[in-house]
Write a protein that holds these residues in place. Structure first.
Motif, PDB file in Angstrom:
ATOM      1  N   GLU A  87       0.841  -1.104  -0.033  1.00 52.35           N
ATOM      2  CA  GLU A  87      -0.058   0.092  -0.073  1.00 52.35           C
ATOM      3  C   GLU A  87       0.961   1.386   0.070  1.00 52.35           C
ATOM      4  OE1 GLU A  87       0.238  -2.171   2.276  1.00 52.35           O
ATOM      5  OE2 GLU A  87      -0.246  -1.420   4.299  1.00 52.35           O
ATOM      6  N   PHE A  88       2.147   1.117   0.313  1.00 54.45           N
ATOM      7  CA  PHE A  88       3.063   2.153   0.326  1.00 54.45           C
ATOM      8  C   PHE A  88       3.904   2.585  -0.793  1.00 54.45           C
ATOM      9  CE2 PHE A  88       2.891   1.260   4.790  1.00 54.45           C
ATOM     10  CZ  PHE A  88       1.608   2.360   5.265  1.00 54.45           C
ATOM     11  N   ARG A  89       3.615   1.575  -2.051  1.00 52.45           N
ATOM     12  CA  ARG A  89       4.588   1.557  -3.033  1.00 52.45           C
ATOM     13  C   ARG A  89       4.386   2.940  -4.047  1.00 52.45           C
ATOM     14  NH1 ARG A  89       4.531  -5.008  -3.984  1.00 52.45           N
ATOM     15  NH2 ARG A  89       5.575  -5.427  -2.003  1.00 52.45           N
ATOM     16  N   GLY A  90       3.089   3.409  -3.774  1.00 56.90           N
ATOM     17  CA  GLY A  90       2.784   4.302  -4.722  1.00 56.90           C
ATOM     18  C   GLY A  90       2.909   5.849  -4.104  1.00 56.90           C
ATOM     19  N   VAL A  91       3.503   5.730  -2.895  1.00 55.70           N
ATOM     20  CA  VAL A  91       3.574   7.257  -2.151  1.00 55.70           C
ATOM     21  C   VAL A  91       4.675   7.837  -2.852  1.00 55.70           C
ATOM     22  CG1 VAL A  91       4.395   8.177  -0.036  1.00 55.70           C
ATOM     23  CG2 VAL A  91       3.020   6.184   0.061  1.00 55.70           C
ATOM     24  N   PRO A  92       4.462   8.969  -3.167  1.00 57.71           N
ATOM     25  CA  PRO A  92       5.408   9.861  -4.114  1.00 57.71           C
ATOM     26  C   PRO A  92       6.722  10.336  -3.622  1.00 57.71           C
ATOM     27  CG  PRO A  92       3.323  11.097  -3.807  1.00 57.71           C
ATOM     28  CD  PRO A  92       3.170  10.009  -3.089  1.00 57.71           C
ATOM     29  N   ASN A  93       6.581  10.688  -2.344  1.00 57.95           N
ATOM     30  CA  ASN A  93       7.740  11.118  -1.548  1.00 57.95           C
ATOM     31  C   ASN A  93       8.183  12.201  -2.177  1.00 57.95           C
ATOM     32  OD1 ASN A  93       7.705   9.035   0.287  1.00 57.95           O
ATOM     33  ND2 ASN A  93       9.509   7.989  -0.458  1.00 57.95           N
ATOM     34  N   GLU A  94       7.491  13.406  -2.553  1.00 62.55           N
ATOM     35  CA  GLU A  94       7.784  14.428  -3.327  1.00 62.55           C
ATOM     36  C   GLU A  94       8.439  15.488  -1.917  1.00 62.55           C
ATOM     37  OE1 GLU A  94       4.112  16.077  -4.972  1.00 62.55           O
ATOM     38  OE2 GLU A  94       4.106  14.452  -6.460  1.00 62.55           O
ATOM     39  N   HIS A  95       8.018  15.370  -0.770  1.00 58.67           N
ATOM     40  CA  HIS A  95       8.485  16.428  -0.015  1.00 58.67           C
ATOM     41  C   HIS A  95       9.202  15.501   1.087  1.00 58.67           C
ATOM     42  CE1 HIS A  95       6.331  19.545  -1.824  1.00 58.67           C
ATOM     43  NE2 HIS A  95       5.241  18.664  -1.665  1.00 58.67           N
ATOM     44  N   ILE A  96      10.498  15.464   1.169  1.00 52.47           N
ATOM     45  CA  ILE A  96      11.319  14.924   2.169  1.00 52.47           C
ATOM     46  C   ILE A  96      11.327  15.707   3.433  1.00 52.47           C
ATOM     47  CG2 ILE A  96      13.677  13.717   2.660  1.00 52.47           C
ATOM     48  CD1 ILE A  96      12.235  12.674   0.336  1.00 52.47           C
ATOM     49  N   PRO A  97      10.883  14.749   4.580  1.00 52.09           N
ATOM     50  CA  PRO A  97      10.841  15.643   5.817  1.00 52.09           C
ATOM     51  C   PRO A  97      12.111  16.212   6.170  1.00 52.09           C
ATOM     52  CG  PRO A  97       9.513  13.424   6.107  1.00 52.09           C
ATOM     53  CD  PRO A  97      10.279  13.337   4.964  1.00 52.09           C
ATOM     54  N   ASP A  98      12.086  17.301   6.884  1.00 50.28           N
ATOM     55  CA  ASP A  98      13.374  17.808   7.541  1.00 50.28           C
ATOM     56  C   ASP A  98      14.041  16.853   8.420  1.00 50.28           C
ATOM     57  OD1 ASP A  98      13.131  20.155   6.208  1.00 50.28           O
ATOM     58  OD2 ASP A  98      12.055  21.323   7.706  1.00 50.28           O
ATOM     59  N   CYS A  99      13.315  16.122   9.240  1.00 46.76           N
ATOM     60  CA  CYS A  99      13.959  15.093  10.241  1.00 46.76           C
ATOM     61  C   CYS A  99      14.577  13.965   9.404  1.00 46.76           C
ATOM     62  CB  CYS A  99      12.774  14.668  11.043  1.00 46.76           C
ATOM     63  SG  CYS A  99      11.692  13.682  10.302  1.00 46.76           S
ATOM     64  N   VAL A 100      14.456  14.027   7.987  1.00 44.16           N
ATOM     65  CA  VAL A 100      15.030  12.921   7.421  1.00 44.16           C
ATOM     66  C   VAL A 100      16.124  13.567   6.411  1.00 44.16           C
ATOM     67  CG1 VAL A 100      14.967  11.181   5.341  1.00 44.16           C
ATOM     68  CG2 VAL A 100      13.107  11.348   7.095  1.00 44.16           C
ATOM     69  N   ARG A 101      15.829  14.681   5.965  1.00 42.07           N
ATOM     70  CA  ARG A 101      17.140  15.443   5.040  1.00 42.07           C
ATOM     71  C   ARG A 101      18.166  16.026   6.127  1.00 42.07           C
ATOM     72  NH1 ARG A 101      13.818  18.426   2.295  1.00 42.07           N
ATOM     73  NH2 ARG A 101      13.591  20.179   3.979  1.00 42.07           N
ATOM     74  N   SER A 102      17.922  16.288   7.268  1.00 40.01           N
ATOM     75  CA  SER A 102      18.765  16.990   8.139  1.00 40.01           C
ATOM     76  C   SER A 102      19.053  16.243   9.437  1.00 40.01           C
ATOM     77  CB  SER A 102      18.477  18.696   8.478  1.00 40.01           C
ATOM     78  OG  SER A 102      18.023  19.395   7.255  1.00 40.01           O
ATOM     79  N   THR A 103      19.677  15.138   9.084  1.00 40.96           N
ATOM     80  CA  THR A 103      19.746  14.293  10.286  1.00 40.96           C
ATOM     81  C   THR A 103      21.267  13.479  10.071  1.00 40.96           C
ATOM     82  OG1 THR A 103      19.143  12.742  11.765  1.00 40.96           O
ATOM     83  CG2 THR A 103      18.838  12.408   9.530  1.00 40.96           C
ATOM     84  N   ASP A 104      21.921  12.824  10.889  1.00 40.22           N
ATOM     85  CA  ASP A 104      23.088  12.234  10.856  1.00 40.22           C
ATOM     86  C   ASP A 104      22.814  10.869  10.681  1.00 40.22           C
ATOM     87  OD1 ASP A 104      25.011  14.193  11.124  1.00 40.22           O
ATOM     88  OD2 ASP A 104      24.137  14.215  13.246  1.00 40.22           O
ATOM     89  N   LEU A 105      21.745  10.307  11.267  1.00 39.67           N
ATOM     90  CA  LEU A 105      21.214   8.841  11.147  1.00 39.67           C
ATOM     91  C   LEU A 105      19.877   8.784  11.150  1.00 39.67           C
ATOM     92  CD1 LEU A 105      22.175   5.857  11.405  1.00 39.67           C
ATOM     93  CD2 LEU A 105      22.156   6.079  13.874  1.00 39.67           C
ATOM     94  N   VAL A 106      19.275   7.785   9.962  1.00 36.44           N
ATOM     95  CA  VAL A 106      17.966   7.436   9.995  1.00 36.44           C
ATOM     96  C   VAL A 106      18.047   6.083  10.476  1.00 36.44           C
ATOM     97  CG1 VAL A 106      15.955   7.445   8.580  1.00 36.44           C
ATOM     98  CG2 VAL A 106      17.479   9.233   8.390  1.00 36.44           C
ATOM     99  N   ILE A 107      17.002   5.530  11.281  1.00 36.40           N
ATOM    100  CA  ILE A 107      16.780   4.282  11.647  1.00 36.40           C
ATOM    101  C   ILE A 107      15.186   4.040  11.371  1.00 36.40           C
ATOM    102  CG2 ILE A 107      16.833   2.539  13.468  1.00 36.40           C
ATOM    103  CD1 ILE A 107      18.810   4.531  15.105  1.00 36.40           C
ATOM    104  N   GLU A 108      14.935   3.107  10.582  1.00 36.59           N
ATOM    105  CA  GLU A 108      13.361   2.786  10.052  1.00 36.59           C
ATOM    106  C   GLU A 108      12.888   1.576  10.932  1.00 36.59           C
ATOM    107  OE1 GLU A 108      10.348   1.684   9.125  1.00 36.59           O
ATOM    108  OE2 GLU A 108      10.945   3.065   7.870  1.00 36.59           O
ATOM    109  N   LEU A 109      12.021   1.986  11.881  1.00 36.69           N
ATOM    110  CA  LEU A 109      11.387   1.034  12.668  1.00 36.69           C
ATOM    111  C   LEU A 109       9.949   0.519  12.539  1.00 36.69           C
ATOM    112  CD1 LEU A 109      12.831   2.568  15.970  1.00 36.69           C
ATOM    113  CD2 LEU A 109      13.768   0.577  14.708  1.00 36.69           C
ATOM    114  N   SER A 110       9.433   0.668  11.284  1.00 36.67           N
ATOM    115  CA  SER A 110       8.059   0.446  10.973  1.00 36.67           C
ATOM    116  C   SER A 110       7.952  -0.930  10.485  1.00 36.67           C
ATOM    117  CB  SER A 110       7.800   1.626   9.935  1.00 36.67           C
ATOM    118  OG  SER A 110       7.934   2.974  10.018  1.00 36.67           O
ATOM    119  N   VAL A 111       8.619  -1.443   9.845  1.00 36.95           N
ATOM    120  CA  VAL A 111       8.350  -2.740   9.183  1.00 36.95           C
ATOM    121  C   VAL A 111       9.007  -3.842   9.465  1.00 36.95           C
ATOM    122  CG1 VAL A 111       6.672  -1.693   7.358  1.00 36.95           C
ATOM    123  CG2 VAL A 111       9.279  -2.107   6.914  1.00 36.95           C
ATOM    124  N   ILE A 112      10.334  -3.536  10.168  1.00 36.19           N
ATOM    125  CA  ILE A 112      11.432  -4.660  10.499  1.00 36.19           C
ATOM    126  C   ILE A 112      10.851  -5.868  11.235  1.00 36.19           C
ATOM    127  CG2 ILE A 112      12.300  -3.528  12.571  1.00 36.19           C
ATOM    128  CD1 ILE A 112      14.159  -5.465  10.060  1.00 36.19           C
TER     129      ILE A 112
END
Length: 208
Positions: A87-112
């Motif tokens: 259901e998320f494959r079509g999400v366009p991601n046109e606007h990258i959130p600041d918390c993702v763009r301006s950070t040193d490390l991103v940890i994905e904890l949604s689907v692991i």
């Protein structure tokens, strides 16, 4: 002994999906990050839509979370989410959130967790790994405590005690989760305790 980074180390943890129990079980990750990276700044990006904003409310007094920001999965979905959930494959991601763009490390904890459990379910013995351990491994931390953390205010505690007194009667009170909300993958219940119903019926006979 680890030393603090020379600059504030900015870490963004993304939990784009719902689940009150899931969010509480992953709170040890934030402790682990603070212990592993002294002086770091931990931001949690989560949904405001689930249960009318329950998730940010659960984190608002957590001493190991410096900032909570709103990131809705239908507006921005990580590559891992797109890969794991159709259901998320079509999400366009046109606007990258600041918390993702301006950070040193991103940890994905949604689907692991779902990804790990699907793999374990297909092997002999079924699901074996605790969800907290899955999240800690994904974050690369080993916290000194893996107890879920929920900090309530004095007013909330007072209100809760009054509600229990008004609605639950006297004596010892025991709360039972009758079933998991999302513990079914490929048609099998992975997280439910098969004896909950029998246990609930036995409690009154034991005097509770």
């Amino acid at each position: 002994m680890r030393t603090p980074f020379s600059k504030p180390y900015r870490i963004t943890c993304i939990r784009g999906l719902g689940g009150i129990g899931d969010l509480l079980m992953l709170t040890p990750v934030f402790l682990g990050l603070k212990e592993k990276y002294p002086g770091c700044q931990v931001t949690v990006a989560t949904t405001w839509e689930y249960q009318s904003g329950a998730l940010p409310q659960l984190l608002r007094n957590n001493p190991h979370v410096d900032q909570i920001v709103r990131v809705e999965p239908m507006e921005f979905a990580t590559g891992q989410m797109k890969h794991a959930r159709w259901e998320f494959r079509g999400v366009p991601n046109e606007h990258i959130p600041d918390c993702v763009r301006s950070t040193d490390l991103v940890i994905e904890l949604s689907v692991i967790c779902a990804m790990t459990e699907s793999q374990e379910m297909a092997s002999p013995g079924g699901v074996r790994t605790h969800r907290t351990d899955i999240w800690c491994k994904a974050a690369g931390v080993e916290p000194s405590s893996k107890l879920p953390m929920l900090r309530l205010t004095k007013d909330e505690l007072t209100w809760g005690r009054q509600w229990c007194d008004d609605n639950l009667g006297d004596g010892l009170r025991i709360g039972l989760p009758l079933k998991t909300m999302s513990g079914t993958v490929i048609g099998k219940d992975m997280r439910g305790w098969p004896y909950t119903d029998l246990f609930a019926r036995a409690l009154p006979r034991a005097g509770y």
